[in-house]
Design an enzyme around this catalytic site. Structure first.
Site, short mmCIF file in Angstrom:
data_model
loop_
_atom_site.label_atom_id
_atom_site.label_comp_id
_atom_site.label_asym_id
_atom_site.label_seq_id
_atom_site.Cartn_x
_atom_site.Cartn_y
_atom_site.Cartn_z
CE1 TYR A 32 1.00 -0.20 4.46
CE2 TYR A 32 -0.06 1.94 4.35
CZ TYR A 32 0.74 1.04 5.02
OH TYR A 32 1.28 1.37 6.24
NE ARG A 51 7.01 4.28 0.83
CZ ARG A 51 6.73 5.16 1.79
NH1 ARG A 51 7.63 5.50 2.69
NH2 ARG A 51 5.53 5.71 1.86
NE ARG A 100 -5.63 -19.24 4.39
CZ ARG A 100 -4.72 -19.99 5.00
NH1 ARG A 100 -4.75 -21.30 4.90
NH2 ARG A 100 -3.76 -19.42 5.72
CG HIS A 102 0.28 -20.92 2.58
ND1 HIS A 102 -0.84 -21.61 2.99
CD2 HIS A 102 0.71 -20.22 3.66
CE1 HIS A 102 -1.09 -21.34 4.26
NE2 HIS A 102 -0.16 -20.50 4.69
CE LYS A 146 3.06 3.44 3.32
NZ LYS A 146 3.19 3.52 4.75
CD GLU A 178 9.55 1.99 10.95
OE1 GLU A 178 9.46 2.96 10.17
OE2 GLU A 178 9.42 0.82 10.57
#
Ligand code: PDD
Length: 283
Positions: A32, A51, A100, A102, A146, A178
């Site tokens: 994101y 980024r 589902r 992996h 991110k 951070e």
């Protein structure tokens, strides 16, 4: 009606849905970005796009759109929101697949969506600063990406709130890395000090701009890790992010930082940052 972008369409946010097998939902398999927009102008957009590109590449998703496509989406969403300061949230997931599993799908069909969120810098924080506590950093070792795997950040923030603080500074191996959604900057012996880029923290767009503005203003800067034991000795501590901008931390673990008010270096750099927002000069 708040607008959302979803896979090429604009629709009401309440009508934008993803299938429950979307891998972003099931595995946090997504990247994101949060891009501020001031008075209709995206701020530091190129750095955010760079980024985004790096993050997608690192997790092996091809960026479905070009920077100019993304800019078009940002413009459409921000035009629909009258707020002078907003953040465009955008996310790309690896897509939805039946069942589902992996393993990475052979022919991924990413889902992309975006929406605008209004934000206003909190005048109380600008005047009095934040109270932060230190917390163990239990995140993975690719915090430079991110991704939407933010549960440790969310829980560290919840712990901070439970302890009457505003945010947490995450500490691993004795190093203050951070904030839960921001970068850490400390003024130590008059030197603006912040960690070098590493897999342990996000390469913040705001932090990079702060470093450029500070260097241009002749403020001494150092890129080195800050040990947690140095924090109580700091003249000033700041947390920086696209939506928080530069927030002074005036209390750390219940004790005042410096004299307990936003410090003079923060005043100077905050003013430079505000000027940059209204008149970006490619700092
Ligand atoms: N977060 N570190 C972390 C863990 C962050 O989540 C963020 C930003 C930053 C600062 O990055 P930037 O200056 O590029 O915004 C550092 C965004 C704002 C969020 O998750 O909402």
């Amino acid at each position: 009606m708040p607008l959302a972008y979803l896979n090429g369409n604009y629709l009401d946010q309440t009508e934008a849905h993803l299938p429950l097998t979307d891998r972003g939902l099931l595995f946090g398999d997504s990247i994101y970005e949060v891009i501020p927009v001031y008075h209709g102008q995206p701020f530091q957009a190129d750095a955010h796009f760079a980024r985004l590109q790096q993050g997608l590449q690192a997790i092996r998703i091809a960026n479905p759109l070009s920077p100019s496509d993304w800019l078009q989406i940002i413009t459409t969403l921000s035009t629909a929101n009258p707020a002078p300061a907003q953040a465009i949230y955008l996310q790309i997931t690896r897509g939805a697949y039946a069942g589902r599993a992996h393993q990475l799908p052979e022919q991924p069909q990413p889902n992309l969506f975006a929406f605008s969120k209004t934000f206003t810098p909190d005048p109380h924080i600008l005047q009095h600063g934040l109270h932060a506590i230190t917390q163990p950093d239990v995140r993975w070792h690719r915090c430079d990406l991110k991704t939407t795997n933010l549960l440790p950040n969310v829980l560290a923030l919840a712990d901070a709130h439970e302890q009457g603080a505003d945010d947490a500074i995450l500490v691993r191996d004795g190093i203050a890395r951070e904030g839960t959604s921001s970068n850490l900057i400390a003024i130590l012996d008059g030197i603006l000090t912040t960690s070098p880029d590493s897999p342990e923290l996000l390469p913040g767009v705001t932090r990079n701009l702060i470093l450029r503005l500070a260097a241009k203003a002749g403020i001494p800067c150092a890129r080195r890790d800050v040990h947690v034991d140095e924090l109580p000795l700091a003249d000033e501590i700041w947390l920086s992010s696209s939506t928080r901008e530069i927030a002074p931390v005036t209390r750390l673990n219940q004790r005042p930082v410096g004299n307990g008010t936003p410090g003079p270096v923060w005043q100077q750099v905050h003013a430079l940052y505000q000027a940059e927002k209204t008149n970006p000069d490619d700092a």
